[in-house]
Design an enzyme around this catalytic site. Structure first.
Site, PDB file in Angstrom:
ATOM      1  N   HIS A  51       0.963  -1.295   0.052  1.00 21.95           N
ATOM      2  CA  HIS A  51       0.073  -0.164  -0.025  1.00 21.95           C
ATOM      3  C   HIS A  51       0.786   1.312   0.147  1.00 21.95           C
ATOM      4  O   HIS A  51       2.229   1.143   0.356  1.00 21.95           O
ATOM      5  CB  HIS A  51      -0.941   0.143   1.332  1.00 21.95           C
ATOM      6  CG  HIS A  51      -2.106  -1.093   1.100  1.00 21.95           C
ATOM      7  ND1 HIS A  51      -3.113  -1.125   1.968  1.00 21.95           N
ATOM      8  CD2 HIS A  51      -2.501  -1.819   0.352  1.00 21.95           C
ATOM      9  CE1 HIS A  51      -3.988  -2.101   1.586  1.00 21.95           C
ATOM     10  NE2 HIS A  51      -3.352  -2.652   0.501  1.00 21.95           N
ATOM     11  N   GLU A  53       1.112   3.926   1.996  1.00 23.08           N
ATOM     12  CA  GLU A  53       1.727   4.392   3.163  1.00 23.08           C
ATOM     13  C   GLU A  53       3.042   3.451   3.533  1.00 23.08           C
ATOM     14  O   GLU A  53       4.161   3.921   3.932  1.00 23.08           O
ATOM     15  CB  GLU A  53       0.898   3.767   4.288  1.00 23.08           C
ATOM     16  CG  GLU A  53      -0.510   4.469   4.595  1.00 23.08           C
ATOM     17  CD  GLU A  53      -1.550   3.446   3.923  1.00 23.08           C
ATOM     18  OE1 GLU A  53      -1.194   3.101   2.524  1.00 23.08           O
ATOM     19  OE2 GLU A  53      -2.627   3.662   4.404  1.00 23.08           O
ATOM     20  N   CYS A 103      -6.035   1.140   5.918  1.00 24.22           N
ATOM     21  CA  CYS A 103      -6.976  -0.057   5.936  1.00 24.22           C
ATOM     22  C   CYS A 103      -6.723  -0.453   7.400  1.00 24.22           C
ATOM     23  O   CYS A 103      -5.570  -0.487   8.002  1.00 24.22           O
ATOM     24  CB  CYS A 103      -6.572  -0.954   5.158  1.00 24.22           C
ATOM     25  SG  CYS A 103      -4.673  -1.576   5.335  1.00 24.22           S
ATOM     26  N   CYS A 112      -2.573  -1.450   7.691  1.00 21.44           N
ATOM     27  CA  CYS A 112      -1.653  -0.105   7.594  1.00 21.44           C
ATOM     28  C   CYS A 112      -1.782   0.505   8.969  1.00 21.44           C
ATOM     29  O   CYS A 112      -0.712   1.192   9.547  1.00 21.44           O
ATOM     30  CB  CYS A 112      -1.818   0.662   6.358  1.00 21.44           C
ATOM     31  SG  CYS A 112      -1.428  -0.102   4.874  1.00 21.44           S
TER      32      CYS A 112
END
Lengths: 331, 331
Positions: A51, A53, A103, A112
């Site tokens: 992701h 992040e 998420c 995350c």
């Protein structure tokens, strides 16, 4: 200067580069900043990989430490493991800007939100919340959240994701000269063609007009990216197509000829290619228009006629071309 | 990340917002950074007002001190005085990014190069050098210069300035729908119209096609910006114009009807407005094309025919429209 807005805009711009390509995931961008110092800019690139992040954290680690990591940062599991083994206060003076609530969903790797909460960043700045029940709640796991920075812009970025949860997200692709001429051979730069081929690879259905198939005799594969060719639906009332047209010869693809649009009710990502006829027939169904505009004015190709009101959402350079993301409004 | 390139790109982007509007000065942008922390982004806005470096320094002062200055930062003299009275090491840990070599030319105020040398910044990062003899040499007054970051992009930004030193810089303005239709009433957003009116105010000559004058009966003033209307040249072989056409009634402007293009040999800034006919007649003389593209597809307005190869240089949002700066190539 509004620094929060500035850094969030950088995250949004980065996310736009992968709009559509992250399907079925949303496009998300993230930026890491330490005491006002920019450390990294990243975006989610493809479902199944790290992701935004995580990519921003890994790149920030590289900037702060001056060291290169030795694994592929797109590997989500390795990246999470690596980040969780850093000294506890490594990112303690950092702020992360994320265009979407991190998420809360645990899969193969920690979510995350839980990763960020364990890394104890100084601030987490979030543009908008996760619209999917079960994936939301990330914000509650975090300390020091600033919420709502450039929220409206983040909602626009997220729109395809919200649509393809409920029904088909219909993206109409158009390659044209700067005076609006279409057809007439390969108009677009290699970068544009490669981008189209990436979208073809990611979509569920490539929907194409019958006339375009008859006249252009296209292949509709992903040869520029060496990806798998998409399944094709041809919009036509009759099924009289020359079976020698290359698109019918591509391996491992389904081709269906149909005049039934009810498949657009299914949650999916449908990429449409065609000309004036397809634009007109599908007008009520088109969500977004993606225009690849080439840097020339031309007398050769065809002009096209339709009345459609748009909102320009984002512009991106694609080699010598310009790629214009726009949304149909008023329908 | 390439941080020098990143900050220089911010400076370039800001400068593009004032492309053409700084005439006869070049468009220049500047960014101030302290230990990697972004402090300010600025650009030269209008001849006779503060240069980009000065505006960036003043804004950086505000960020660093948390205080607002009490004078107009566009006032170059006051700004220089203020900056020179700051404590000697105020900017000692700062880097400035400038798209153009700071001027060495002493006028009413000290040159930017001498100002920067007295402020003793940590680094001065410059994209390209001043092409005007007598204005160059700024770099030699400075310590710790990094030169050549994004030089090619800075040269493109500077191109109008280099052209209008020697002959007319010919900027053709076109307002169109996204499928390349022109005319048909007011196509553009208020932001676009106000931008056109600013360009009209700054240019030496507004050059317009005779047919456009006859058909559209325009005023060609600067009412959106309340500026002075430009002098107009009408391109026509005959002088049979209805004197009731509003453009002839505007106060304090010269209007000339001519079919002689030799005035384009004079150093100047010529803004061209017109349609297909003017595009075709002037094709060999057009340097840049400025397209205001509205977010709609239309069947009403006219399509236009011409073969022209372009390079897209920069895109800027103008209200709901998009403004596309492009350059004619291959002529």
């Amino acid at each position: 200067m509004q620094f929060d807005e500035f850094y969030m805009q950088l995250a949004l711009n980065e996310a736009w580069k992968y709009q559509g390509l992250t399907y079925p995931n949303p496009a998300v961008g993230a930026v890491m900043v330490e005491n006002g110092k920019l450390l990294s800019i990243a975006a989610h690139q493809k479902a199944g990989t790290s992701h935004a992040e995580v990519l921003a954290l890994i790149a920030a680690y590289e900037t702060l430490s001056g060291e290169k990591i030795e694994f592929d940062p797109l590997n989500s599991e390795e990246s999470h493991d690596f980040l969780l083994k850093l000294p506890p206060k490594f990112f303690a003076s950092c702020t992360i800007y994320v265009t979407l609530e991190p998420c809360a969903h645990h899969g193969k790797t920690p979510s995350c939100a839980s990763l960020l909460s364990r890394l104890k960043l100084q601030r987490v700045v979030i543009a908008t919340c996760d619209p999917i029940k079960g994936h939301d709640g990330g914000m509650n796991l975090l300390q020091n959240v600033t919420f709502g920075i450039l929220r409206e812009k983040a909602e626009i970025l997220l729109e395809p994701f919200k649509i393809w949860q409920k029904r088909a997200f219909v993206l109409f692709k158009l390659a044209q000269t700067s005076n609006g001429r279409i057809g007439g051979g390969y108009l677009s730069s290699k970068a544009s063609l490669s981008h189209v081929h990436q979208l073809r690879e990611r979509c569920d259905i490539l929907f194409i007009g019958g006339n375009t198939v008859r006249e252009d005799r296209p292949t509709l594969d992903c040869r520029f990216t060496e990806g798998n060719a998409p399944n094709v639906k041809i919009y036509s009332h009759t099924s009289d197509f020359d079976s020698e047209i290359p698109l019918f010869k591509v391996q491992d693809r389904k081709v269906e000829i149909t005049d039934d649009l009810s498949f657009l009710d299914q949650p999916s990502f449908v990429l449409v290619e065609g000309g004036e006829g397809m634009l007109q027939s599908l007008q009520k169904k088109i969500d977004w228009l993606l225009i690849y505009q080439t840097p020339k004015l031309s007398t050769n190709a065809l002009s096209y006629n339709i009345e459609m009101n748009l909102d320009f959402l984002h512009t991106e350079r694609m080699g010598v071309d310009m790629m214009i993301w726009s949304k149909q409004v008023g329908y």
